[in-house]
Scaffold this active site. Structure first.
Site, PDB file in Angstrom:
ATOM      1  N   ASP A  50      -7.429   0.116  -3.410  1.00 24.60           N
ATOM      2  CA  ASP A  50      -8.503   1.112  -3.483  1.00 24.60           C
ATOM      3  C   ASP A  50      -9.254   1.039  -4.814  1.00 24.60           C
ATOM      4  O   ASP A  50      -9.864   2.008  -5.235  1.00 24.60           O
ATOM      5  CB  ASP A  50      -7.940   2.516  -3.269  1.00 24.60           C
ATOM      6  N   GLU A  81       0.831  -1.200   0.000  1.00 23.26           N
ATOM      7  CA  GLU A  81       0.000   0.000   0.000  1.00 23.26           C
ATOM      8  C   GLU A  81       0.866   1.251   0.000  1.00 23.26           C
ATOM      9  O   GLU A  81       1.837   1.366   0.726  1.00 23.26           O
ATOM     10  CB  GLU A  81      -0.984   0.033   1.167  1.00 23.26           C
TER      11      GLU A  81
END
Length: 288
Positions: free
Chosen positions: A198, A122
């Site tokens: 996301d 991430e």
């Protein structure tokens, strides 16, 4: 293709990904007939991910969370991932993902070679160490074995291999990134395929089979997996494109697709690049 079945007793099946922080619109399923290959002498099918395709399971069973330990059709967009991600389809911070990435996107310069296997932890595709690792020179074979392991508190490793022959190459084996949030990891336990945490879905790639483990496998186990993969005998089954299949023709720089203006069908109808609208005006068949 609306569902990819988990063949283990965990039943962590993947379905079409919902919208997320990067792209609020739900993704599309991949064309189930677009990637036929031969494995073990039998015709089988992989998952041909185009921009806008993606799969996810936010309610998994037995997937590592927190700091627990884990286990030429490419582009440079985010993110052709497989692995552990956020359960709310948003970017919730460093260390919340632990997924394999494969592609040419260079997040931490300098990068060497490519396409390469990297760790999407991430907010960064880590080729090794704190992000940049020129020892990770990439893998350009027709079929690639990609491995990422992460003990959640101190160490991660990246390996790749030719899925048709030979052994694994260790691209990185060492400490977790020292940037804030990665040590310890804070994995959330969703499973994604073909997208970022996301729902960043501008990537392309081909996927055939994968496994996620709870625990930190040994080098001997990984070598045995590679030997087993090679023994299957992956080979190309047919030449792309597949007769009768339809495709989105995607510009790799913009992520936009080829669109027939106003859905015209007459001779001379102009074509243009346009955002994906989920309609047949943007689907094309290619004569083999």
């Amino acid at each position: 293709m609306v569902r990819i079945y988990d063949q283990t007793s965990r039943h962590n099946d993947l379905t079409i990904a919902p919208g997320g922080g990067a792209n609020p619109t739900a993704d599309q399923g991949a064309n189930a007939a677009a990637l036929p290959v031969t494995a073990g002498g039998h015709k089988v099918y992989g998952v041909y991910i185009s921009a806008g395709n993606g799969y996810r399971n936010n309610a998994t069973n037995g997937v590592a969370t927190g700091s627990q330990p884990e286990g030429t059709h490419v582009n440079n967009r985010c993110c052709f991932d497989y692995g552990n991600a956020e359960t709310n389809n948003m970017d919730t911070g460093n260390g919340d993902m632990d997924a394999i990435y494969f592609g040419t996107l260079c997040w931490f310069s300098p990068c060497a070679g490519g396409p390469r296997v990297a760790a999407d932890l991430e907010n960064g595709l880590f080729a090794g160490g704190n992000g940049s690792s020129t020892a990770n020179t990439g893998r350009s074979s027709a079929f690639v074995t990609a491995m990422l392991k992460n003990n959640g508190t101190s160490t991660y490793a990246i390996k790749d291999g030719n899925a048709q022959s030979g052994s694994l190459a260790t691209r990185y084996n060492g400490a977790l990134p020292t940037q804030a949030g990665y040590d310890p990891m804070t994995k959330q336990g969703a499973i994604i395929l073909g997208i970022g945490g996301d729902n960043s879905n501008g990537s392309v790639g081909s996927f055939f089979e994968g496994v996620m483990t709870s625990g930190y496998p040994s080098d001997a186990t990984e070598n045995a997996v590679q030997a087993n993969v090679v023994s299957v005998g992956y080979s190309k089954s047919v030449t792309f494109p597949v007769n009768g299949a339809t495709y989105r023709l995607t510009n790799l720089t913009s992520g936009k697709v080829l669109d027939a203006v106003n859905c015209g069908t007459a001779n001379g109808t102009p074509a243009r690049l346009w955002m994906w609208l989920n309609n047949t005006c943007q689907l094309w068949s290619i004569a083999p």
